[in-house]
Design an enzyme around this catalytic site. Structure first.
Site, short mmCIF file in Angstrom:
data_model
loop_
_atom_site.label_atom_id
_atom_site.label_comp_id
_atom_site.label_asym_id
_atom_site.label_seq_id
_atom_site.Cartn_x
_atom_site.Cartn_y
_atom_site.Cartn_z
N GLY A 168 -18.92 2.95 -2.34
CA GLY A 168 -20.29 3.15 -1.88
C GLY A 168 -21.27 3.35 -3.02
N GLY B 166 -20.56 6.25 3.26
CA GLY B 166 -19.51 6.58 2.29
C GLY B 166 -20.09 6.59 0.89
N GLY C 199 -18.18 7.26 -2.10
CA GLY C 199 -17.09 7.31 -3.07
C GLY C 199 -17.30 6.21 -4.10
N ASN C 200 -16.22 5.80 -4.72
CA ASN C 200 -16.29 4.78 -5.77
C ASN C 200 -16.94 3.49 -5.26
OD1 ASN C 200 -14.56 2.25 -6.91
ND2 ASN C 200 -15.15 3.65 -8.54
N LYS D 28 0.86 -1.19 0.00
CA LYS D 28 0.00 0.00 0.00
C LYS D 28 0.88 1.22 0.00
CE LYS D 28 -4.50 0.57 0.44
NZ LYS D 28 -5.42 -0.47 -0.04
N1 GLU Z 1 -7.32 -0.17 -3.45
C1 GLU Z 1 -8.01 -1.40 -3.64
C2 GLU Z 1 -7.98 -2.23 -2.37
O1 GLU Z 1 -7.81 -1.73 -1.29
C3 GLU Z 1 -7.48 -2.16 -4.84
C4 GLU Z 1 -6.04 -2.51 -4.78
C5 GLU Z 1 -5.49 -3.06 -6.08
O2 GLU Z 1 -6.23 -3.20 -7.01
O3 GLU Z 1 -4.28 -3.31 -6.11
O4 GLU Z 1 -8.22 -3.40 -2.40
#
Ligand code: GLU
Length: 413
Positions: free
Chosen positions: A220, A215, A217-218, A103
């Protein structure tokens, strides 16, 4: 509340206890392989210089290249990024992907930056992590307040530094740059697929159930859209401006139109207004937290009236709250399953980039449904067998075991 990373480690410990994992292995499973923090410097539109703190946490790559999103958020912390990278590891493992967990993030308020400042920030961040990422090393994706445009800028910078085309270095890209049309909706769709499976197990009919979505966003938004499509009545929504509620249901289309026009839900008319906190404890069948971590804690876990909690967000429920919810008979679909649609979609995109193949939207969505349904089924079978452990702990047992096995096979003890 303890920090999100402390929470993440407690989750590993509890699975490791049940799996009889050795102390040294446990220690390895509780820390990232690499945690990189750095300054990202850019010039603002007013010609002044500014610097922002950036992070990338590569948690574990025993199953495959590190994988996980990049967040832009003013309240971002190193501890949260560490926790989120651990959760990515368990998410990819649980759903059987050949990917590890990572992350990243930048402490910034994207709403205060212009489009060109965001472009410079994304490119400067990408340049900083160029050495440690790549299609077979670490593959970033969008997350909170980042999107396909962010990925396009980052890819452009990355490719211009390495002087090679490498579409598989980022996922969640625009379709024009090797992204897939299905990816944008994948996380929200996954929330609905896993909720559908939970409803089946509880013998509840979608048409007789109601949902509250925290929420907008994308995640929700698409959860709401597809809940409605399944026949579930969405009775509550929230965004950072406040919450709206109507036990008779509020049409997603109307909420979306209002949000697009006014930018916030708090000014919508014909609905009841309340605080975000009180929305969580309204009567409903499904509660879907789709924003940030640490929303359901021991303070409100006794008050929650839903039968199912669908974790569209990462880490919305604390370990203490989990225990309360389990005793109260509330089924929590854990984040590492519930919102895994995003990374599963990313895996599809990455595979297509690496092979040059292109799936139809139909094939993409069918495969997404199948991976999530099978993962749900696998956990539920073990959950029924184990009796005294909750659904999240069961999922962790599967996820942690797969990573620990891969570590052992590699001789990483
Ligand atoms: N940000 C999304 C998650 O938390 C997708 C992560 C990704 O596709 O690598 O799962």
């Amino acid at each position: 509340m303890t920090s999100p990373f402390e929470e993440a480690k407690r989750q590993v410990d509890s699975a490791a206890d049940k799996l009889g994992i050795s102390k040294p292995m446990r220690a390895r499973l509780k820390k990232p392989d690499l945690f990189y923090s750095f300054w990202v410097r850019i010039r603002l539109d007013n010609r002044r210089r500014a610097k922002f703190m950036g992070f990338r946490s590569q948690y574990n790559n025993a199953l495959g290249p590190y994988k996980g999103g990049i967040r832009f958020h003013p309240d971002e912390t190193a501890e949260t990024i560490r926790a989120l990278s651990a959760w990515m590891t368990w998410k990819c493992s649980l759903t059987g992907l050949p990917l590890g967990g990572a992350k990243g993030g930048i402490i910034c308020d994207p709403s205060k930056l212009s489009e060109s400042e965001l472009e410079r920030l994304s490119k400067a961040y990408s340049k900083k992590i160029t050495k440690i990422i790549g299609p077979w090393k670490d593959i970033p994706a969008p997350d909170v307040y980042t999107n396909s445009q962010t990925m396009a800028w980052m890819l452009e910078e990355y490719e211009s530094v390495i002087k090679t085309s490498a579409p598989g270095a980022f996922t969640g890209k625009p379709v024009e740059l090797g992204g897939h049309a299905g990816r944008h909706e994948s996380t929200g769709k996954g929330v609905v697929i896993t909720t559908r499976e939970a409803l089946k197990r509880l013998r509840l009919k979608p048409r007789q159930t109601s949902a509250i979505i925290q929420g907008f966003g994308n995640v929700g938004q698409f959860a709401a859209k597809y809940y409605e499509e399944l026949g579930i009545k969405v009775i509550g929504y929230s965004d950072s401006s406040g919450a709206i509620f109507n036990s008779k249901g509020i049409k997603f289309k109307e909420v979306l139109a209002h949000k697009k026009k006014e930018g916030k839900l708090a000014t919508m008319t014909g609905v009841k207004h309340m605080s975000n906190d009180s929305l969580l404890t309204q009567k409903c069948d499904i509660l879907a937290p789709c924003a940030l971590e640490g929303i359901i804690t021991r303070k409100n876990a006794f008050e929650i009236k839903a039968k199912i909690i669908a974790e569209g967000a990462n880490g919305p429920t604390t370990v203490d709250a989990d225990k309360i919810l389990f005793k109260r008979g509330i089924l929590v679909i854990p984040d590492i399953l519930c919102n895994a649609g995003g990374v599963i979609g990313s895996y599809f995109e990455w595979s297509m980039n690496n092979t040059g193949e292109y799936w139809t939207l139909n094939k993409y969505n069918k495969n997404l449904d199948s991976v999530l349904t099978k993962s749900f089924d696998k956990i539920y079978k073990l959950y029924e067998k184990e009796k005294n452990i909750d659904f999240r702990e069961t999922a962790y047992m599967i996820a942690v075991k797969r990573v620990a096995d891969a570590m052992r096979l590699r001789g990483r003890q």
